[in-house]
Write a protein that holds these residues in place. Structure first.
Motif: not given
Length: 209
Positions: A83-102
Motif C-alpha cells: 500500500e505504501i508502494f502504491a501510494a508513492q506511484g499513484l500520488l505522483l500520477v495523480a499530481m501529474f493528471m491533476g496538472l493536466l486537468g488544470l
C-alpha cells in the motif's frame, strides 16, 4: 461567459484539490504508531509516511533538547508494504493528471473570456479536464483508503534494525495525511463532475421582417 460559471468553480476546486494532493504526498504523518519501547523513540510515537519514517529521540542530545530522526525509504527496500508502494506511484500520477486537468480547464476558460466562440476549442477541453480530475481523484482515493484499511487492521511493517523501529506498534491511528487526502479526493471528483457538465450554448438567429 454566463454558461461557464460552474466550470470556473471546477477550476477553483481542482486547484485546491491538486494542492492538497501535493501536500499529502509531503506529509510524513500517514500512520501514527504508538510504541511501548521509549529507549530510542523517546516520545513513544513514530510517524510512518510514504517516503520516510520519523520519530523524536532524546539520545545524544543536550538536556532540554530533542531531535527528530528520519529514515528515507529506498526504491529497492523489500520491507515496504504494497500500500505504501502504491501510494508513492499513484500520488505522483495523480499530481501529474491533476496538472493536466488544470491546464485543459485554463485553456477552455481562456478561450471563453477572450470571446473565442468555437465549440471545438472549448467543450473538448472541459471534457478532457474533467476526466483528468476524476482520474486524479481516483488515484488519490486508492492509496488513502488502502492505507486507512491497514491502519484499522493495525498491520505491521518489518523495518530493518537500522531504523530502530519495532515491527508492530501497540496501536496506530490515521495521521494528518489521510484526511488531507480525502478532502483532495472530494474536491477533485467534484471538479471533474462540474467540468463534464459543461454544455456549449446554442444561439439562434431571429429574423424579423
Amino acid at each position: 461567459v454566463s454558461a461557464s460559471h460552474l466550470q470556473l468553480a471546477a477550476f477553483a476546486l481542482g486547484m485546491i484539490g491538486w494542492i492538497l494532493c501535493t501536500v499529502s504526498m509531503g506529509i510524513v504523518e500517514w500512520r501514527v504508531w504508538h510504541v511501548d519501547n521509549t529507549t530510542i523513540i523517546s516520545s513513544g510515537i513514530a510517524w510512518v509516511g510514504i517516503w520516510k519514517v520519523c520519530f523524536i529521540s532524546y539520545l545524544h542530545v543536550s538536556p532540554g533538547y530533542r531531535e527528530q530522526f528520519c529514515h528515507k525509504f529506498n526504491s529497492y527496500d523489500s520491507f515496504i508494504p504494497h500500500e505504501i508502494f502504491a501510494a508513492q506511484g499513484l500520488l505522483l500520477v495523480a499530481m501529474f493528471m491533476g496538472l493536466l486537468g488544470l491546464a485543459a480547464t485554463v485553456f477552455a476558460l481562456r478561450n471563453i473570456y477572450m470571446g473565442i466562440t468555437h465549440k471545438t476549442l472549448i467543450t473538448p477541453f472541459f471534457l478532457v479536464g474533467g476526466f483528468f480530475y476524476i482520474f486524479a481523484g481516483l488515484c488519490v482515493l486508492i492509496p488513502v483508503s488502502w492505507n486507512f484499511y491497514s491502519i484499522t487492521q493495525n498491520q505491521s511493517i518489518a523495518f530493518p534494525p537500522s531504523y530502530y523501529m519495532p515491527s508492530s506498534p501497540v496501536a496506530q491511528e490515521a495521521g494528518a495525511a489521510i484526511p488531507v487526502g480525502l478532502v483532495a479526493v472530494i474536491l477533485l471528483l467534484l471538479s471533474g463532475s462540474f467540468s463534464l457538465l459543461y454544455r456549449f450554448p446554442v444561439t439562434t438567429n431571429i429574423i424579423t421582417k
